[in-house]
Design an enzyme around this catalytic site. Structure first.
Site, PDB file in Angstrom:
ATOM      1  CB  THR A  50       6.883  -0.592  13.718  1.00  0.00           C
ATOM      2  OG1 THR A  50       5.636  -1.214  14.064  1.00  0.00           O
ATOM      3  CG2 THR A  50       6.981   0.748  14.421  1.00  0.00           C
ATOM      4  CB  THR A  53      -7.111   2.887   7.880  1.00  0.00           C
ATOM      5  OG1 THR A  53      -6.253   1.859   8.399  1.00  0.00           O
ATOM      6  CG2 THR A  53      -7.194   2.762   6.367  1.00  0.00           C
ATOM      7  CB  SER A 105      -0.911  -0.001   1.229  1.00  0.00           C
ATOM      8  OG  SER A 105      -0.120  -0.015   2.415  1.00  0.00           O
ATOM      9  CG  ASN A 114       1.207 -10.235  13.689  1.00  0.00           C
ATOM     10  OD1 ASN A 114       0.623 -11.315  13.617  1.00  0.00           O
ATOM     11  ND2 ASN A 114       0.605  -9.101  13.341  1.00  0.00           N
ATOM     12  CD  GLN A 115       1.990 -14.536  20.355  1.00  0.00           C
ATOM     13  OE1 GLN A 115       2.739 -13.681  20.796  1.00  0.00           O
ATOM     14  NE2 GLN A 115       1.266 -15.328  21.139  1.00  0.00           N
ATOM     15  CG  ASP A 147       4.409  -1.581   6.450  1.00  0.00           C
ATOM     16  OD1 ASP A 147       4.068  -2.741   6.177  1.00  0.00           O
ATOM     17  OD2 ASP A 147       3.599  -0.679   6.761  1.00  0.00           O
TER      18      ASP A 147
END
Length: 466
Positions: free
Chosen positions: A244, A56, A21, A155-156, A246
């Site tokens: 963060t 957003t 994006s 991520n987790q 990205d």
């Protein structure tokens, strides 16, 4: 008149196709990825999947989304002008459209066919905090795409979703990473991991460590078939941050420039830079927003929370300057040795000690096997002496028979009471010897399950007659 010779720059030229994006204002998506890559010497071609006024997290935003056909048209234009041949890396971030993600999968396959050494980093952006913000059908598509991804950075929550496993401990996190390896990606980085403090090795805890601290797990499959896993601890800050992830994925591309690169070395540098920029952003937003602890609602407050990316140029270029607050430890569950803590200062020394310990372990294992082997040989020798002494013979032989019904092997000792009698025995056929010994009830039978053999009861079936 003097002339100067112009030489072509022989340094490696890296070119990245970054597909994610884009925002006009602020730093997330390609806006957070392009600057760090270019700062570290990478050419970047950015293909934007959305064009928004801002991210957003603001009260409102405007803009448009591209379609799968738009993405394909842009790629076709690159291909028609032979501009895809020089790509060394592909980076994908947030792709909320199933058709676009399908198109990207085909593009990556084509780019890897053009350049087999191309590295594809897939940031599987799907959700966080226990909730998806993409369509559910995108999840299995990401699982399929992982076959082409050299590095994945979930991520987790995304790691749990892709692996269909929950993470409640460090051991489970390591197993989830291995499950993601089985889907095809040799390099897995779980970028933000929440663990109970009691489950975190003491060696990487700090004075500020708490149940709210976050960690990073890197997992790399090595060519010898082993998996090298590290847990990395870093300071966490209570604030509102966007972009963060990205930034993290783009710096991973930069520091993991080649397939033979060390993943932990790359990720450690990435975390040094990201954490330093996060800290700079945290200090700025605390000053501007009067130490606000909750997510800001007003646009001007959200603006104050944007990443201090340009101001963090030094942190991007020199990550080693910020290494002192970052700690890492190798997960030794796959290394068959005691736990070894690793920090930057003693990393090389610790690895050398570990290699020496492995050599010593191999030597001890080898000596242990020799002792067992010689003990076994001595036992066989003594047992043979006892048998010869008991039967009073100087000659001892045996035959081996098979039984297909009992699936056993029989070792049949044949002996004589006296040496002269043994010498006068006419050598019978194997069939006669077996049947004769059975009739005379002179057999000592030892059995071991290995392969099928016959017995007297089914001798007719085997073509044996008296």
């Amino acid at each position: 008149m003097t002339t100067t010779s112009i030489t072509v720059d022989e340094e490696q030229n890296y070119r990245v196709l970054s597909i994610q994006s884009h925002t006009v204002s602020g730093y997330c998506g390609n806006k957070a990825a392009v600057f760090p890559l270019q700062t570290l010497g990478f050419d970047v071609d950015n293909l934007n999947t959305v064009q928004f006024s801002n991210h957003t997290g603001y009260p409102s935003w405007t803009g448009s989304r591209t379609t799968a056909q738009d993405v394909q048209d842009l790629f076709d234009g690159l291909e028609n002008n032979e501009l895809i041949d020089e790509y060394t890396h592909v980076l994908t971030g947030y792709i909320g459209n199933f058709a676009i993600l399908e198109t990207i999968q085909k593009m990556v396959k084509k780019l890897k066919a053009v350049n087999p050494n191309l590295i594809y980093l897939c940031d599987t952006v799907m959700g966080d905090g226990g909730a998806l913000y993409v369509a559910p059908e995108i999840v299995p598509l990401y699982r399929n795409i992982m076959r082409y991804a050299d590095v994945v950075t979930p991520n987790q929550f995304e790691a749990e979703t892709l692996s269909e496993m929950k993470i409640t401990s460090l051991e489970e996190a390591c197993q989830v990473a291995k499950k993601l390896h089985s889907l095809g990606s040799p390099n897995v980085v779980i970028t933000s991991l929440s663990l109970s403090l009691k489950d975190v090795p003491v060696e990487i805890q700090s004075e500020t460590s708490s149940e709210e601290s976050l960690y990073c797990l890197s997992s790399q499959q090595i060519n010898d078939g082993t998996t090298e896993q590290y847990l990395i601890a870093f300071p966490t800050y209570e604030g509102y941050f966007t972009g963060t992830g990205d930034l993290f994925s783009s710096l991973t591309v930069a520091h993991f420039a080649q397939k033979q690169s060390s993943l932990i070395d790359a990720v450690f540098k990435v975390i040094c830079s990201v954490n330093a920029i996060t800290r700079k952003t945290y200090i700025y937003q605390q000053q501007k927003n009067n130490s606000m602890k909750t997510k800001p609602n007003a646009a001007n407050l959200v603006r104050n929370c944007e990443l201090r990316l340009i101001q963090g140029k030094k942190e991007i270029e020199e990550p080693e300057l910020y290494k002192n607050v970052i700690k890492k430890q190798q997960n030794m569950s796959t290394a068959n040795t005691s736990s070894l803590p690793f920090t930057v200062q003693d990393d090389i020394e610790a690895k050398e000690k570990y290699a020496a310990q492995q050599r010593n372990n191999n030597t001890r294992n080898c000596n242990s096997r020799r002792i067992r082997l010689w003990s076994f040989i001595a036992f066989i020798f003594l047992a043979t002496l006892c048998l010869v002494s008991y039967y009073g013979t100087t000659s001892f032989t045996s035959i081996i028979a098979e039984d297909s019904d009992t699936n056993t092997v029989h070792i049949l000792p044949v002996y004589a009471e006296k040496e002269d009698e043994f010498k006068n025995i006419k050598t019978p056929s194997l069939k006669d010897e077996i049947l004769g010994r059975i009739r005379d009830n002179q057999l000592i039978v030892f059995s071991k399950t290995y392969c099928p053999i016959f017995t007297v009861e089914n001798k007719e079936d085997k073509g044996i007659s008296d």
